[in-house]
Design a protein around this motif. Structure first.
Motif, PDB file in Angstrom:
ATOM      1  N   GLU A 114       3.657  -2.728  -1.347  1.00 55.37           N
ATOM      2  CA  GLU A 114       2.278  -2.766  -0.847  1.00 55.37           C
ATOM      3  C   GLU A 114       1.374  -1.739  -1.530  1.00 55.37           C
ATOM      4  OE1 GLU A 114       0.958  -5.037   1.346  1.00 55.37           O
ATOM      5  OE2 GLU A 114       2.909  -5.979   1.002  1.00 55.37           O
ATOM      6  N   ASN A 138      -1.008  -0.131  -3.814  1.00 59.35           N
ATOM      7  CA  ASN A 138      -2.057  -0.661  -4.688  1.00 59.35           C
ATOM      8  C   ASN A 138      -2.143  -2.187  -4.714  1.00 59.35           C
ATOM      9  OD1 ASN A 138      -3.089   1.872  -5.647  1.00 59.35           O
ATOM     10  ND2 ASN A 138      -1.215   2.051  -6.867  1.00 59.35           N
ATOM     11  N   SER A 139      -1.651  -2.845  -3.669  1.00 56.35           N
ATOM     12  CA  SER A 139      -1.618  -4.312  -3.709  1.00 56.35           C
ATOM     13  C   SER A 139      -2.898  -4.974  -3.218  1.00 56.35           C
ATOM     14  CB  SER A 139      -0.419  -4.842  -2.920  1.00 56.35           C
ATOM     15  OG  SER A 139      -0.596  -4.619  -1.541  1.00 56.35           O
ATOM     16  N   GLU A 140      -3.491  -4.495  -2.126  1.00 54.77           N
ATOM     17  CA  GLU A 140      -4.703  -5.142  -1.622  1.00 54.77           C
ATOM     18  C   GLU A 140      -5.477  -4.190  -0.722  1.00 54.77           C
ATOM     19  OE1 GLU A 140      -4.286  -8.317   1.386  1.00 54.77           O
ATOM     20  OE2 GLU A 140      -2.207  -7.678   1.639  1.00 54.77           O
ATOM     21  N   LYS A 168      -6.677   0.997   1.208  1.00 52.53           N
ATOM     22  CA  LYS A 168      -5.668   0.561   0.247  1.00 52.53           C
ATOM     23  C   LYS A 168      -4.557   1.595   0.234  1.00 52.53           C
ATOM     24  CE  LYS A 168      -6.509   0.832  -4.170  1.00 52.53           C
ATOM     25  NZ  LYS A 168      -6.967   0.586  -5.559  1.00 52.53           N
TER      26      LYS A 168
END
Length: 152
Positions: free
Chosen positions: A12, A14-16, A111
């Motif tokens: 997760e 830096n993913s969304e 984030k």
């Protein structure tokens, strides 16, 4: 709120960006915060005097906006399966960028930028958070917030 497994939490990073709903900051809340912190500066609690400032109205305390992260995080957080307790660990950076005028709506944008498993069942998460002001190009604040999640 998003929920993931212990193994998935690392994916997760830096993913969304996750968002909270909008929240209206009202004068009553600002007054209550002023009472709690004993910070009764007129720019926060006196609409008549505050109208004469460049802001044209009262503004929320910067620390009130920062403290709203706990509430906003209920919607923008990523929780690890088995979560049973969380706590604040601190901030690496906090910047108050724009004042929040009374009656403004704010929301959190977050984030996940780092995860460390400090020991089994104890995860340290660093989240980049922005408190946005509806209709404004500039956010109210930006911060790197460190929290701890305890999982079973």
């Amino acid at each position: 709120m998003k929920q993931v497994s212990r193994e998935e939490i690392f994916n997760e990073v830096n993913s969304e960006v996750l968002f909270s709903d909008w929240f209206e900051v009202k004068q009553e809340q600002i007054n209550q915060f002023a009472d709690c912190t004993i910070d009764h500066q007129y720019i926060h609690i006196d609409p008549v005097k505050a109208a004469e400032t460049p802001f044209g109205t009262t503004i929320a305390h910067g620390f009130l906006t920062l403290s709203m992260l706990s509430y906003l995080a209920e919607e923008f957080s990523t929780l690890i399966d088995g979560f049973y307790m969380g706590m604040n660990y601190g901030f690496d950076k906090v910047r108050f960028i724009s004042p929040v005028k009374v009656g403004s709506k704010i929301r959190g944008a977050a984030k996940l930028i780092d995860v460390i498993e400090k020991k089994p069942g104890m995860f340290q998460l660093k989240t980049e958070v922005t408190v946005e002001i509806e209709g404004s190009d500039k956010p109210a604040l930006q911060a790197e917030w460190i929290t701890i999640q305890f999982v079973k």
